[in-house]
Design an enzyme around this catalytic site. Sequence first.
Site, PDB file in Angstrom:
ATOM      1  NE  ARG A 195      -6.966  -2.892 -19.569  1.00 29.31           N
ATOM      2  CZ  ARG A 195      -7.040  -2.682 -20.915  1.00 29.31           C
ATOM      3  NH1 ARG A 195      -6.710  -3.649 -21.736  1.00 29.31           N
ATOM      4  NH2 ARG A 195      -7.938  -1.939 -21.358  1.00 29.31           N
ATOM      5  CD  GLU A 229      -4.793   5.246   0.551  1.00 26.95           C
ATOM      6  OE1 GLU A 229      -4.910   5.974   1.646  1.00 26.95           O
ATOM      7  OE2 GLU A 229      -5.806   4.308   0.535  1.00 26.95           O
ATOM      8  CB  THR A 260      -4.434   4.537 -21.918  1.00 22.00           C
ATOM      9  OG1 THR A 260      -4.251   4.609 -23.561  1.00 22.00           O
ATOM     10  CG2 THR A 260      -5.985   4.904 -21.795  1.00 22.00           C
ATOM     11  CE1 TYR A 308      -4.123   0.962  -0.376  1.00 26.82           C
ATOM     12  CE2 TYR A 308      -4.193  -1.160   0.826  1.00 26.82           C
ATOM     13  CZ  TYR A 308      -5.214  -0.057  -0.056  1.00 26.82           C
ATOM     14  OH  TYR A 308      -6.460  -0.175  -0.491  1.00 26.82           O
ATOM     15  CE  LYS A 331      -6.953   3.969 -25.276  1.00 28.55           C
ATOM     16  NZ  LYS A 331      -7.980   3.280 -24.770  1.00 28.55           N
TER      17      LYS A 331
HETATM   18  N1  PLP Z   1      -9.905   8.385 -23.415  1.00 28.55           N
HETATM   19  C1  PLP Z   1      -9.748   7.901 -24.609  1.00 28.55           C
HETATM   20  C2  PLP Z   1      -9.457   8.818 -25.734  1.00 28.55           C
HETATM   21  C3  PLP Z   1      -9.893   6.648 -24.886  1.00 28.55           C
HETATM   22  O1  PLP Z   1     -10.068   6.074 -26.183  1.00 28.55           O
HETATM   23  C4  PLP Z   1     -10.070   5.606 -23.772  1.00 28.55           C
HETATM   24  C5  PLP Z   1     -10.449   4.223 -24.081  1.00 28.55           C
HETATM   25  O2  PLP Z   1     -10.833   3.608 -25.012  1.00 28.55           O
HETATM   26  C6  PLP Z   1     -10.164   6.163 -22.593  1.00 28.55           C
HETATM   27  C7  PLP Z   1      -9.863   7.640 -22.352  1.00 28.55           C
HETATM   28  C8  PLP Z   1     -10.285   5.483 -21.366  1.00 28.55           C
HETATM   29  O3  PLP Z   1      -9.342   4.343 -21.080  1.00 28.55           O
HETATM   30  P1  PLP Z   1      -9.505   3.147 -20.036  1.00 28.55           P
HETATM   31  O4  PLP Z   1     -10.266   2.217 -20.768  1.00 28.55           O
HETATM   32  O5  PLP Z   1      -8.256   2.880 -19.912  1.00 28.55           O
HETATM   33  O6  PLP Z   1      -9.983   3.667 -18.915  1.00 28.55           O
END
Ligand code: PLP
Length: 493
Positions: free
Chosen positions: A294, A81, A285, A79, A288
Site C-alpha cells: 500500500r 524526514e 498507488t 525517522y 492496485k
Molecule cells: N486515486 C485513484 C484513481 C484511486 O482509485 C484511489 C483509491 O481507490 C486513490 C487515488 C487513493 O488511493 P489510497 O487509497 O491509496 O489513498
Amino acid sequence: MASQHVETPAQPPESFDADAASTAYRSALHVIAAVEPGIAAAIRSELADQRATLKLIASENYASPAVLLTMGTWLSDKYAEGTIGRRMYAGCQNIDTVEQIAADHARALFAAPHAYVQPHSGIDANLVAFWAILAHRVEAPALASLGAGHVNDLTDEDWEALRQQLGNQRALGMSLDAGGHLTHGFRPNISGKMFHQASYGTDPRTELLDYGALRAQAREFRPLILIAGYSAYPRKINFAVMREIADEVGATLMVDMAHFAGLVAGRVFTGDFDPVPFAHVTTTTTHKSLRGPRGGVVLCQPEYADAVDRGCPLVLGGPLGHVIAAKAVALAEARQPSFRQYAQQVADNATALATGLLSRGARLVTGGTENHLVLLDVSPFGLTGRQAESALLDSGIVTNRNAIPRDPNGAWYTSGVRLGTPALTSRGFDTDDLDRVAELIVGVLSATSPAAAPSGGASKARYLIADGVAERTRAAAGELLAHHPLYPGLDLG
Ligand code: PLP
C-alpha cells in the site's frame, strides 16, 4: 466461448520459495501470538478468507511474499524526514539506499524523468502533486512578483496575498459518476477545498469520454490543473489529446494512474495511452494493478521535481522506510518480463469477463472494457448496487458497488457493481475461468430480488436470494479457486 488462453507464466506471487515463506510466516506468527494472539489470529483468518473467495475488487491484488516480508522489518523504526542525502535526522544511510533503489526502479519502469516514492497512499501522492503544481505555477512566480527569493522572506501581508492566489485556483477533473476519484477536486477531500473545481462527464449516449466537449469546457473554465485518471471508467484515455487540451488552455496536466499503473508498467498501455510522457505530473498507488505494498508514487517532468521532493514535511509525515523498501521490491518484480505477460492477461481476462457478462444479457457501462475493470449496471436485474454487492458476497464473490453515470440511486446505494481482474489474474485465472466467473455472477443476480423494507415498499438494501443459489455458487467458486491456489504451498501450520 473460444479460449484466448495464453500460458500463464510462473510469476509473483506464484513463483516464490514456499518452504522458506512458510517458515518465515510460521515464525512471525509465533512471535506475534506471544504478545497479542488476537492479531495473529486475524492475520491467519485474513489469509483463509482471501484464499476462499473470488476477489474481484478492481483496486486490490495479492502482493508477493517478498513484498510482504519486506514490510515487516526494522526499516520501519527509522525517522528520515527530508529527501535522499538531505535528511533532518542522523543515521539515514540505509533509508537513503532504499529510497534511491525504489526511485531508480520507478524511473526505469515508467521511463520517467523523476520519481518521488515517499507518499504513504494515493491520496497523499495526489496532495503532494497538487502542492507541487501550486508551488511551481503560483508560489514561485508570486514570490518573484513580491520581490522575495524565499518563503522565509515573506511578510504576513505577503502570505495573505499568496493564500488568496492559492485559494482561487481551478481544477478540472472527471466527475465521480463518470468514474473519477474523490481526490480530483471533490468536497469530501481537501482537493475540493483547495480548488475551485469543475468536472467533466461522459457522453450520455455512449458513456465514453467526449474529448470535444472536454476541450470546449476547458476553454471556458481555464483550469490551472487538468486532471485525468479514474477509479471506475472501463476505457483507455488518450493522453496525447489530454495534453493538447491542457496546453491549449495553459493548464498543467496531472494524471492519476492509480488504477491502471500495472497496465502502463506491463506495456499494455503504450503510445498515446501511456500517460507518463504526456503528463507534467503523474501519480499512482503501488498496491492496485501494480501489485506492490500500500503506498503512492509521484512521477514528474524535471521542472516539477524540486517542488515534488518537498512533499515531506510539507504534507507528508516521516517516510515509511519499510514500505518504500517494499515498493522497491514490487517495482523490481514489475520490471521482469513475466510482469508484461501478467498485465496482458489482466486485460485479456477483463475482456473475457465483459464478453461473458454481455453474452448472458448483462448491460455494461460503455458496452465493454479496454482495461482491467468492468462496470456492471445491475438495474436490469431489478437491484441496487448495494443489494448486488451483498448477494455476491454471500455467494463467495467479493466486489464493490459503484455509481454509474447519472445514477438514480446515488453514491451510497448505486446501480452498479465494479469488477476487476488484477487479483484473480495473480492467482493464475485465465479467460475461460473469467467466463465461468461471469456465469456465476449472472446466476446469482438473476436469482436475487429486492426484499420489502420494514416500513413497507421495496428496500434498496435488503434482498432475497433463491434457495440454494448462494451455497451452489460458493461451491462452484471453490472449485475454480482450488485450481488456482493463493500462495500455493504456503502453509501457516
Ligand atoms: N486515486 C485513484 C484513481 C484511486 O482509485 C484511489 C483509491 O481507490 C486513490 C487515488 C487513493 O488511493 P489510497 O487509497 O491509496 O489513498
